[in-house]
Design an enzyme around this catalytic site. Sequence first.
Site, PDB file in Angstrom:
ATOM      1  N   TYR A  55      -0.393  -0.287  10.114  1.00 44.44           N
ATOM      2  CA  TYR A  55      -0.734  -0.734   8.755  1.00 44.44           C
ATOM      3  C   TYR A  55       0.403  -0.404   7.770  1.00 44.44           C
ATOM      4  O   TYR A  55       0.807  -1.242   6.961  1.00 44.44           O
ATOM      5  CB  TYR A  55      -2.044  -0.043   8.352  1.00 44.44           C
ATOM      6  CG  TYR A  55      -2.556  -0.359   6.982  1.00 44.44           C
ATOM      7  CD1 TYR A  55      -3.171  -1.584   6.710  1.00 44.44           C
ATOM      8  CD2 TYR A  55      -2.465   0.573   5.941  1.00 44.44           C
ATOM      9  CE1 TYR A  55      -3.670  -1.862   5.449  1.00 44.44           C
ATOM     10  CE2 TYR A  55      -2.966   0.311   4.690  1.00 44.44           C
ATOM     11  CZ  TYR A  55      -3.576  -0.913   4.435  1.00 44.44           C
ATOM     12  OH  TYR A  55      -4.069  -1.184   3.193  1.00 44.44           O
ATOM     13  N   SER A  76       0.843  -1.204   0.000  1.00 43.66           N
ATOM     14  CA  SER A  76       0.000   0.000   0.000  1.00 43.66           C
ATOM     15  C   SER A  76       0.871   1.245   0.000  1.00 43.66           C
ATOM     16  O   SER A  76       1.946   1.262   0.604  1.00 43.66           O
ATOM     17  CB  SER A  76      -0.892   0.008   1.240  1.00 43.66           C
ATOM     18  OG  SER A  76      -1.531   1.260   1.370  1.00 43.66           O
ATOM     19  N   LYS A 100       2.645  -2.875   5.565  1.00 45.34           N
ATOM     20  CA  LYS A 100       2.585  -2.816   4.093  1.00 45.34           C
ATOM     21  C   LYS A 100       3.963  -2.548   3.476  1.00 45.34           C
ATOM     22  O   LYS A 100       4.257  -3.060   2.388  1.00 45.34           O
ATOM     23  CB  LYS A 100       1.576  -1.748   3.659  1.00 45.34           C
ATOM     24  CG  LYS A 100       0.112  -2.147   3.900  1.00 45.34           C
ATOM     25  CD  LYS A 100      -0.209  -3.486   3.267  1.00 45.34           C
ATOM     26  CE  LYS A 100      -1.685  -3.700   3.027  1.00 45.34           C
ATOM     27  NZ  LYS A 100      -1.977  -5.060   2.526  1.00 45.34           N
TER      28      LYS A 100
HETATM   29  N1  LIG Z   1      -9.010  -0.416  -0.864  1.00 47.85           N
HETATM   30  C1  LIG Z   1      -7.870   0.228  -1.083  1.00 47.85           C
HETATM   31  O1  LIG Z   1      -7.829   1.348  -1.662  1.00 47.85           O
HETATM   32  C2  LIG Z   1      -6.560  -0.382  -0.648  1.00 47.85           C
HETATM   33  C3  LIG Z   1      -5.405   0.409  -0.710  1.00 47.85           C
HETATM   34  C4  LIG Z   1      -4.180  -0.162  -0.379  1.00 47.85           C
HETATM   35  C5  LIG Z   1      -4.130  -1.488  -0.006  1.00 47.85           C
HETATM   36  N2  LIG Z   1      -5.286  -2.223   0.087  1.00 47.85           N
HETATM   37  C6  LIG Z   1      -5.168  -3.618   0.490  1.00 47.85           C
HETATM   38  O2  LIG Z   1      -5.925  -4.428  -0.400  1.00 47.85           O
HETATM   39  C7  LIG Z   1      -6.338  -5.608   0.293  1.00 47.85           C
HETATM   40  C8  LIG Z   1      -7.846  -5.794   0.132  1.00 47.85           C
HETATM   41  O3  LIG Z   1      -8.502  -4.768   0.839  1.00 47.85           O
HETATM   42  P1  LIG Z   1      -9.990  -4.261   0.530  1.00 47.85           P
HETATM   43  O4  LIG Z   1      -9.921  -2.795   0.391  1.00 47.85           O
HETATM   44  O5  LIG Z   1     -10.581  -5.079  -0.559  1.00 47.85           O
HETATM   45  O6  LIG Z   1     -10.692  -4.549   1.944  1.00 47.85           O
HETATM   46  P2  LIG Z   1     -11.925  -5.517   2.363  1.00 47.85           P
HETATM   47  O7  LIG Z   1     -12.096  -5.328   3.823  1.00 47.85           O
HETATM   48  O8  LIG Z   1     -13.077  -5.248   1.467  1.00 47.85           O
HETATM   49  O9  LIG Z   1     -11.377  -6.977   2.037  1.00 47.85           O
HETATM   50  C9  LIG Z   1     -10.441  -7.645   2.846  1.00 47.85           C
HETATM   51  C10 LIG Z   1     -10.920  -9.066   3.036  1.00 47.85           C
HETATM   52  O10 LIG Z   1      -9.927  -9.782   3.766  1.00 47.85           O
HETATM   53  C11 LIG Z   1     -10.582 -10.664   4.666  1.00 47.85           C
HETATM   54  N3  LIG Z   1      -9.685 -11.010   5.778  1.00 47.85           N
HETATM   55  C12 LIG Z   1      -9.235 -10.188   6.760  1.00 47.85           C
HETATM   56  N4  LIG Z   1      -8.426 -10.844   7.595  1.00 47.85           N
HETATM   57  C13 LIG Z   1      -8.345 -12.126   7.133  1.00 47.85           C
HETATM   58  C14 LIG Z   1      -7.642 -13.273   7.571  1.00 47.85           C
HETATM   59  N5  LIG Z   1      -6.854 -13.233   8.668  1.00 47.85           N
HETATM   60  N6  LIG Z   1      -7.765 -14.422   6.861  1.00 47.85           N
HETATM   61  C15 LIG Z   1      -8.573 -14.464   5.773  1.00 47.85           C
HETATM   62  N7  LIG Z   1      -9.256 -13.396   5.313  1.00 47.85           N
HETATM   63  C16 LIG Z   1      -9.152 -12.241   5.975  1.00 47.85           C
HETATM   64  C17 LIG Z   1     -11.797  -9.874   5.144  1.00 47.85           C
HETATM   65  O11 LIG Z   1     -12.798 -10.739   5.674  1.00 47.85           O
HETATM   66  C18 LIG Z   1     -12.221  -9.151   3.861  1.00 47.85           C
HETATM   67  O12 LIG Z   1     -13.217  -9.853   3.152  1.00 47.85           O
HETATM   68  C19 LIG Z   1      -5.877  -5.437   1.734  1.00 47.85           C
HETATM   69  O13 LIG Z   1      -4.631  -6.079   1.931  1.00 47.85           O
HETATM   70  C20 LIG Z   1      -5.706  -3.941   1.859  1.00 47.85           C
HETATM   71  O14 LIG Z   1      -4.829  -3.582   2.909  1.00 47.85           O
HETATM   72  C21 LIG Z   1      -6.493  -1.703  -0.225  1.00 47.85           C
END
Ligand SMILES: NC(=O)c1ccc[n+]([C@@H]2O[C@H](COP(=O)([O-])OP(=O)(O)OC[C@H]3O[C@@H](n4cnc5c(N)ncnc54)[C@H](O)[C@@H]3O)[C@@H](O)[C@H]2O)c1
Length: 292
Positions: free
Chosen positions: A170, A157, A174
Amino acid sequence: MGALDGRVAIITGSGRGIGREHALLFAQEGAKVVVNDLGGAIDGSGDDRTPAQQVVDEIKAMGGEAVANADNVADWEGGQRLIQSALEAFGELHVLVNNAGILRDRVLVNMTEEEWDAVIHVHLKGHFVPTRFAAAYWREQTKAGKPVKANVINTSSTSGLLGNPGQTNYGAAKAGIAAFSVIAAMELERYGVRVNAIAPAARTRMTVATPGLSEVVKAPEDESRFDIWDPANVSPMVAYLATENLPFTGRVFFVQGGKVQNMTPWQMADVIDKEDRWTVAELETEVKKLLG
Ligand SMILES: NC(=O)c1ccc[n+]([C@@H]2O[C@H](COP(=O)([O-])OP(=O)(O)OC[C@H]3O[C@@H](n4cnc5c(N)ncnc54)[C@H](O)[C@@H]3O)[C@@H](O)[C@H]2O)c1
C-alpha cells in the site's frame, strides 16, 4: 452560487467512505457527478452496485445531478468506459478525483504475490488508467482550440510518504501516486490540466479495520466537540482543488479535521563530491558526513 457550478466531475470509489463525502459536497457545490464504485469488500474482493447507486439517489434527492458507474478503475477498458460515461451523461469532463482503493496489509516477510499485486494494481494502475484517458480527452479538446481548465486530484497517503509497517504494498503504491501526480502535473500543464494530490486521514472502514487505529478514529462522545476524524472534513480541500481557477499544480497536501498541511517532496540535501570516482574505502568514512 456553488464553487463547482457547471463542473463535471468523476469521483472514483465514491460509493463509500471519503469518496462518498466528496461526491455529496461536489454536488452541493454545483458539480454534476459520476459516482464510480465497483462496490467491493475492503480487500477488493466481490462487487455490489448498491453503494454507488445510493450516493446517486442521495444527490438526486437534494436536487443535484449524478450518474452511477460500476467500472473497475484499474481495468484498461473499464477506465476508458468511466471517462466515456461522463461524456455520455453530461457532454463534458472537467475534474477527475482518483480515490478508489483497497487494503491487504501484511508484514513483508509474509506477504503473498497476490496481496502485493492486488494493492499495486488497484491504487497505482487505478490512478493511471482513468488519468490516461481523461488526459487524452483534454488534449483533444486543447488541439480543437477549446479552452481547458481541468483538474485531477489523486489520493496518496502518509503510509507511503512517511512509511507504515505492514503496508509495503500500500505504501509503495501511495508514494508512487505522489510521484505520478508530480510528473503528470509537469506533462499535462500544456493542456490546461492541474494535477494535485491529498494524503487524507479519516474514519472509514479502512481505518476502523487497521490494528491500533480503530480506537483512535472514534467520534468524540461529546457531540459538541469537533470530530477531526469525520471523513467529510477532507472533502472541502478536494473541492477547492477541483475549482476552475486553481492557481497551482503538482502539490501534495495532508488533510485531516481542520488541518491542511503542505507535504514537501523529496529534496536534494547534503552532498559529498570528490569530482573523481570514489573508492569503497573512502566512502566508508565520507558517507558518514551525510548522515547527520
Ligand atoms: N481513511 C483514511 O484515513 C485514509 C488514509 C490515507 C489514504 N486513504 C485513501 O483514501 C481513499 C478512500 O479510502 P476510504 O478510507 O474512504 O476507504 P473505503 O473502503 O471506505 O472506500 C474506498 C472505495 O473504493 C472502492 N473501490 C475499491 N477498488 C475499486 C476499483 N478497482 N474500482 C472502483 N472502485 C473501487 C470501494 O468499493 C470503496 O467503496 C483510498 O485511496 C485510501 O487508500 C484513506
